[in-house]
Write a protein that holds these residues in place. Structure first.
Motif, PDB file in Angstrom:
ATOM      1  N   PHE A  22       0.821  -1.220   0.000  1.00 30.61           N
ATOM      2  CA  PHE A  22       0.000   0.000   0.000  1.00 30.61           C
ATOM      3  C   PHE A  22       0.855   1.271   0.000  1.00 30.61           C
ATOM      4  O   PHE A  22       0.615   2.209  -0.762  1.00 30.61           O
ATOM      5  CB  PHE A  22      -0.937  -0.002   1.208  1.00 30.61           C
ATOM      6  N   GLY A  23       1.871   1.316   0.864  1.00 28.86           N
ATOM      7  CA  GLY A  23       2.740   2.494   0.951  1.00 28.86           C
ATOM      8  C   GLY A  23       3.451   2.772  -0.362  1.00 28.86           C
ATOM      9  O   GLY A  23       3.569   3.920  -0.798  1.00 28.86           O
ATOM     10  N   LEU A 147      -1.112  10.646   1.559  1.00 23.83           N
ATOM     11  CA  LEU A 147      -0.034  10.228   2.449  1.00 23.83           C
ATOM     12  C   LEU A 147      -0.533   9.916   3.863  1.00 23.83           C
ATOM     13  O   LEU A 147       0.082   9.140   4.596  1.00 23.83           O
ATOM     14  CB  LEU A 147       1.055  11.305   2.510  1.00 23.83           C
ATOM     15  N   GLN A 148      -1.657  10.511   4.238  1.00 21.94           N
ATOM     16  CA  GLN A 148      -2.200  10.310   5.577  1.00 21.94           C
ATOM     17  C   GLN A 148      -3.108   9.072   5.667  1.00 21.94           C
ATOM     18  O   GLN A 148      -3.425   8.603   6.749  1.00 21.94           O
ATOM     19  CB  GLN A 148      -2.990  11.552   5.996  1.00 21.94           C
ATOM     20  N   LEU A 149      -3.511   8.553   4.524  1.00 24.69           N
ATOM     21  CA  LEU A 149      -4.402   7.392   4.512  1.00 24.69           C
ATOM     22  C   LEU A 149      -3.678   6.127   4.949  1.00 24.69           C
ATOM     23  O   LEU A 149      -2.486   5.964   4.715  1.00 24.69           O
ATOM     24  CB  LEU A 149      -4.983   7.178   3.113  1.00 24.69           C
ATOM     25  N   GLN A 150      -4.426   5.230   5.567  1.00 28.60           N
ATOM     26  CA  GLN A 150      -3.913   3.917   5.911  1.00 28.60           C
ATOM     27  C   GLN A 150      -4.675   2.869   5.094  1.00 28.60           C
ATOM     28  O   GLN A 150      -5.767   3.125   4.588  1.00 28.60           O
ATOM     29  CB  GLN A 150      -4.088   3.653   7.405  1.00 28.60           C
ATOM     30  N   TYR A 151      -4.095   1.707   4.994  1.00 27.33           N
ATOM     31  CA  TYR A 151      -4.716   0.654   4.174  1.00 27.33           C
ATOM     32  C   TYR A 151      -6.149   0.360   4.623  1.00 27.33           C
ATOM     33  O   TYR A 151      -7.035   0.150   3.797  1.00 27.33           O
ATOM     34  CB  TYR A 151      -3.867  -0.614   4.233  1.00 27.33           C
ATOM     35  N   LYS A 152      -6.378   0.389   5.925  1.00 28.34           N
ATOM     36  CA  LYS A 152      -7.711   0.073   6.452  1.00 28.34           C
ATOM     37  C   LYS A 152      -8.764   1.097   6.015  1.00 28.34           C
ATOM     38  O   LYS A 152      -9.966   0.808   6.024  1.00 28.34           O
ATOM     39  CB  LYS A 152      -7.679  -0.017   7.969  1.00 28.34           C
TER      40      LYS A 152
END
Length: 351
Positions: A22-23, A147-152
């Protein structure tokens, strides 16, 4: 869709599907958006104001039936609305940084409801430079959001409250050609929004913008002397689709773009001397202005061509250029004529 862009987009979407990658997906997406946005920057920096409200494909079916200004507005209004009203749940850039006033836009919508001459009239009213700054601000704010989003977060969906909020914002027209957008956006999770407004939507409209500017350049060059002031042949230039040539308003040569008033020093000098081009100047062999600056590896090749024109005329010059391109596989003429203008002239004379 551009094959290279399509492949990059496919790779990003594949990486986006796994938590382990994801990153990397977000990093590559931002880099890809930088690449795409550069196309918009080149168009903004290279074309006259009137280019942004021309409709060279009027009546056609497809994204290329719009104007350059409309395309930029449409891409970034959609992104601004989706990123801030739906994902970040904060104020849109259009309002937060007063770009509605700065761009002089008569609408706050995505523009889907406009067609034909309505698009032209809308585009004429826009301050193109402020429109570009608005697009840049939206892009950068979305990059930070990504950039602030997470996979979840990718599976997060939107509620009826989000839909009602979009309706009340009036940022999407109630026209049937626009109102469907609300259901479309709300039917997607965060991953789906990343895949369309933030990436694929860009590709489709920026590709269309390239078609528009190519047609505008072609129209501008029709009937215009194809021999550039410095001695290059616009008919044989590898940037021919991008540039209308220095004898038109669609001059995107780097020496024009980077110069004061976007006027190439060679063009300015010839205008001041009241001569057609550098081949009429007695100082050409020692000239270091504009395209002839020593740091430019094409300087001496251009000089060789100007000297050939002086000796044999433009018609013969264009013929020898055609023969060179038929005989050799090259993009830049210095690849054949080299770095010595005397040697370059000899090669031209022997072909």
């Amino acid at each position: 869709m551009d094959k290279g862009w399509s492949e990059k987009n496919k790779e990003i979407q594949k990486l986006l599907s796994k938590e382990a990658t994801f990153g990397e997906a977000i990093k590559k997406l931002i880099e890809f958006r930088d690449e795409l946005f550069q196309q918009i920057t080149w168009i903004i920096e290279g074309y006259p104001e009137k280019a942004f409200y021309q409709l060279p494909f009027a009546g056609a079916k497809g994204y290329h039936s719009k104007t350059l200004a409309y395309s930029i507005w449409h891409i970034f209004r959609i992104e601004d609305i989706v990123a801030h009203e739906m994902i970040a749940d904060d104020e849109q850039i259009l309002f937060r940084k007063r770009f509605l006033e700065k761009t002089a836009s008569p609408i706050i919508t995505t523009g889907n409801e406009l067609a034909g001459e309505e698009i032209v009239e809308f585009s004429k009213k826009l301050n193109v430079w402020e429109l570009y700054l608005y697009a840049k601000e939206v892009k950068e704010s979305t990059d930070q959001l990504l950039l602030q989003l997470q996979y979840k977060d990718l599976k997060r969906k939107h509620t009826e409250d989000t839909k009602q909020k979009l309706i009340e914002s009036k940022c999407v027209s109630e026209d049937e050609n626009a109102f469907w957008l609300i259901d479309y956006w709300c039917g997607k999770d965060i991953k789906g929004l990343i895949q369309m407004p933030f990436s694929r939507h860009w590709i489709m409209h920026i590709e269309a913008m390239l078609r528009i500017k190519n047609r505008l350049c072609k129209i501008a060059r029709k009937g215009v002397d194809p021999v550039a002031i410095c001695g290059l042949s616009c008919n044989h230039c590898f940037l021919g689709e991008w540039c209308g040539g220095c004898r038109t308003e669609y001059n995107t040569c780097s020496f024009a773009i980077c110069s004061e008033g976007r006027i190439c020093p060679n063009v300015k000098c010839c205008n001041e001397k009241n001569i057609d081009a550098c081949y009429e100047c007695s100082e050409i062999e020692t000239c270091e202005k504009g395209f002839y600056v020593p740091s430019n590896d094409g300087a001496n090749a251009a000089k060789a061509q100007s000297l050939y024109i002086r000796n044999y005329g433009k018609k013969e010059f264009l013929k020898v250029q055609a023969r060179l391109h038929e005989k050799y596989d090259f993009e830049k003429v210095q690849e054949i004529l080299g770095q010595d203008y005397k040697e370059g002239l000899r090669i031209l004379e022997e072909n």
